[in-house]
Design a protein around this motif. Structure first.
Motif, short mmCIF file in Angstrom:
data_model
loop_
_atom_site.label_atom_id
_atom_site.label_comp_id
_atom_site.label_asym_id
_atom_site.label_seq_id
_atom_site.Cartn_x
_atom_site.Cartn_y
_atom_site.Cartn_z
N PHE A 221 0.82 -1.20 0.00
CA PHE A 221 0.00 0.00 0.00
C PHE A 221 0.86 1.26 0.00
CE2 PHE A 221 -1.65 3.30 2.88
CZ PHE A 221 -2.65 3.82 2.07
N TRP A 222 1.89 1.30 0.86
CA TRP A 222 2.73 2.49 0.92
C TRP A 222 3.57 2.66 -0.34
CZ3 TRP A 222 1.85 6.47 3.65
CH2 TRP A 222 1.25 6.37 4.90
N GLU A 223 4.01 1.56 -0.92
CA GLU A 223 4.73 1.66 -2.19
C GLU A 223 3.83 2.18 -3.30
OE1 GLU A 223 6.32 -2.16 -2.95
OE2 GLU A 223 7.79 -2.10 -1.28
N ALA A 224 2.61 1.67 -3.33
CA ALA A 224 1.66 2.13 -4.36
C ALA A 224 1.27 3.58 -4.12
CB ALA A 224 0.43 1.23 -4.37
N TYR A 225 1.09 3.95 -2.85
CA TYR A 225 0.75 5.34 -2.53
C TYR A 225 1.87 6.30 -2.94
CZ TYR A 225 -0.70 9.43 0.15
OH TYR A 225 -1.07 10.71 0.52
N GLN A 259 0.89 0.10 -15.00
CA GLN A 259 1.45 0.52 -13.72
C GLN A 259 0.48 1.41 -12.95
OE1 GLN A 259 5.07 2.35 -15.14
NE2 GLN A 259 6.31 0.50 -14.77
N ARG A 260 -0.15 2.34 -13.64
CA ARG A 260 -1.11 3.21 -12.96
C ARG A 260 -2.28 2.40 -12.41
NH1 ARG A 260 -0.25 6.44 -17.61
NH2 ARG A 260 -2.31 5.84 -18.38
N ALA A 261 -2.79 1.48 -13.21
CA ALA A 261 -3.92 0.65 -12.75
C ALA A 261 -3.50 -0.23 -11.58
CB ALA A 261 -4.43 -0.21 -13.91
N PHE A 262 -2.28 -0.75 -11.62
CA PHE A 262 -1.80 -1.62 -10.54
C PHE A 262 -1.73 -0.84 -9.22
CE2 PHE A 262 1.74 -3.08 -7.91
CZ PHE A 262 1.38 -4.40 -7.71
N HIS A 263 -1.10 0.32 -9.22
CA HIS A 263 -0.94 1.08 -7.99
C HIS A 263 -2.29 1.57 -7.44
CE1 HIS A 263 3.31 0.76 -8.42
NE2 HIS A 263 3.40 1.57 -9.47
N LYS A 264 -3.14 2.05 -8.31
CA LYS A 264 -4.45 2.51 -7.84
C LYS A 264 -5.30 1.36 -7.32
CE LYS A 264 -4.63 6.58 -10.84
NZ LYS A 264 -5.36 7.28 -11.93
N VAL A 266 -4.17 -1.37 -5.82
CA VAL A 266 -3.64 -1.75 -4.51
C VAL A 266 -4.13 -0.78 -3.44
CG1 VAL A 266 -1.53 -1.99 -3.15
CG2 VAL A 266 -1.63 -2.94 -5.45
N VAL A 267 -4.09 0.51 -3.72
CA VAL A 267 -4.57 1.50 -2.75
C VAL A 267 -6.06 1.34 -2.50
CG1 VAL A 267 -4.89 3.97 -2.35
CG2 VAL A 267 -2.74 3.13 -3.31
N TYR A 268 -6.83 1.12 -3.56
CA TYR A 268 -8.28 0.94 -3.42
C TYR A 268 -8.60 -0.28 -2.56
CZ TYR A 268 -12.77 -1.07 -4.80
OH TYR A 268 -14.00 -1.66 -4.79
N ALA A 269 -7.93 -1.40 -2.82
CA ALA A 269 -8.20 -2.62 -2.06
C ALA A 269 -7.82 -2.45 -0.59
CB ALA A 269 -7.45 -3.79 -2.68
N TRP A 270 -6.69 -1.80 -0.32
CA TRP A 270 -6.26 -1.64 1.07
C TRP A 270 -7.20 -0.71 1.83
CZ3 TRP A 270 -4.83 1.88 4.73
CH2 TRP A 270 -4.14 1.38 5.84
#
Length: 376
Positions: A221-225, A259-264, A266-270
């Motif tokens: 989550f913090w890496e994606a944020y 990459q954008r979809a992956f990070h967003k 992860v943040v959404y799920a967390w």
């Protein structure tokens, strides 16, 4: 002399009679209005008088339109809430399988991969199973026949049918429910005698799954944020370069759509899992406390009022449906000598609870207290 006296008396009598007639005609409307007011007040009191009326009854009557609106909105939006639960849960599961699982298989050691695979799928199976059972299982309804062998303690004023002990009328389902706890819009179903265990198990395993996802995905989550913040900063730099028309400078690197979809994702799920863990965890703890006490949400409110009433009389309240903390959990889970808790609780099980919900074994208590509780 007598003639004069007789004439004077006759004139005085006639004058007094005229004054009386004038007074009657003068105040007749006022007397009529006063009589109508007294009669109307008497009729109103005779229609609305109730020896049990208190502030709670008055508030219920005032908020009756609000209750009617909430009941009808909940009834029609129950399907929407169920669909929302399915969509949100499915979205998190898809993110785990599409985004996180390939990353776990590439970076985690074999023991951690085995742990996440076994525990994650077990938790998912328990969530889906108990949610499905809580939706499809009827909570239990008393028989509608007026002549039946059911030990009823009162008559439901809305169903006009016998109402067994611990049963209450649901205004949304428009019928009485055995051992009713509440009407859950997220299930589009009442929580009663036959599906109370499925509801609590769903809350428990959903909370466990959300906590597990939040803890295991903390670093991701913090890496994606941080990556999302970096994307915002690069977007501002590109915009500034476009405004200043500095085409000779090297443009900052851009993130791909994947990459954008992956990070967003992860943040959404967390964020979703953490929010559900807090909200649903608090609800689960509250119901665990109620189960330990041997009462439902409705009975909690009734027992509090009964406790205050008995305290004013110098008596002690005892819940006749409580068998002790351990006994209440065994009664709730349907665990006995022939049914072990490992196979009945930790694995998907469709075993029904103890009893039919029409009658209950009560613990010894003061007869007045027991009668008062059964009558409510």
């Amino acid at each position: 002399m007598r003639t004069r006296r007789w004439i004077f008396s006759a004139v005085m009598r006639l004058l007094l009679r005229c004054l009386r007639i004038g007074q009657r005609h003068r105040f007749w409307p006022t007397q009529k209005v006063w009589q109508l007011w007294l009669y109307g007040r008497l009729c109103l009191r005779s229609l609305l008088y109730n020896s049990f009326t208190d502030s709670d009854t008055v508030l219920d009557a005032l908020f009756e339109p609000v209750y009617w609106l909430v009941d009808h909105v909940t009834r029609w939006f129950g399907v929407v809430f169920v669909a929302l639960v399915i969509i949100l849960t499915s979205s998190v599961v898809c993110i785990v399988y599409v985004c996180l699982l390939p990353l776990i298989l590439r970076t985690y050691p074999l023991p951690w991969i085995f742990w996440h695979f076994i525990y994650g799928h077990w938790n998912l199976v328990m969530i889906v199973f108990h949610y499905y059972m809580a939706i499809t299982t009827q909570p239990g309804y008393p028989p509608q026949q007026s002549k039946s062998d059911v030990a009823a303690v009162s008559i439901c004023k809305k169903c006009i049918a016998p109402k067994p002990a611990r049963s209450h009328h649901c205004s949304i389902c428009n019928r009485c429910v055995l051992k009713m706890d509440h009407h859950c819009p997220w299930l589009n179903n009442c929580v009663g005698h036959f599906n109370h265990r499925y509801f609590f198990s769903f809350c428990l395993f959903m909370t466990m799954g959300c906590i597990y996802s939040s803890i295991s995905g903390w670093d991701m989550f913090w890496e994606a944020y941080a990556a999302i913040e970096k994307m915002k900063l690069l977007a501002k730099e590109r915009l500034q370069m476009t405004v200043n028309q500095t085409y000779g400078q090297t443009p900052p690197p851009t993130f791909t759509f994947h990459q954008r979809a992956f990070h967003k994702s992860v943040v959404y799920a967390w964020v979703l899992c953490s929010s559900v863990a807090l909200a649903l965890g608090a609800l689960m703890i509250w119901h665990a406390v109620l189960i330990t006490r041997g009462e439902t949400s409705i009975e909690r409110h009734i027992n509090r009022k009964e406790k205050k009433r008995l305290q004013k009389k110098g008596k002690v309240f005892r819940n006749p449906y409580s068998y002790g903390p351990l006994g209440n959990w065994k009664e709730f889970l349907g665990v006995d000598a022939n049914r072990h808790w490992v196979t009945r609780v930790l694995l998907p099980s469709t075993h029904p609870p103890k009893g039919t919900g029409l009658s209950w074994d009560t613990t010894p208590c003061v007869p007045e207290q027991k009668t008062a509780l059964l009558a409510i």
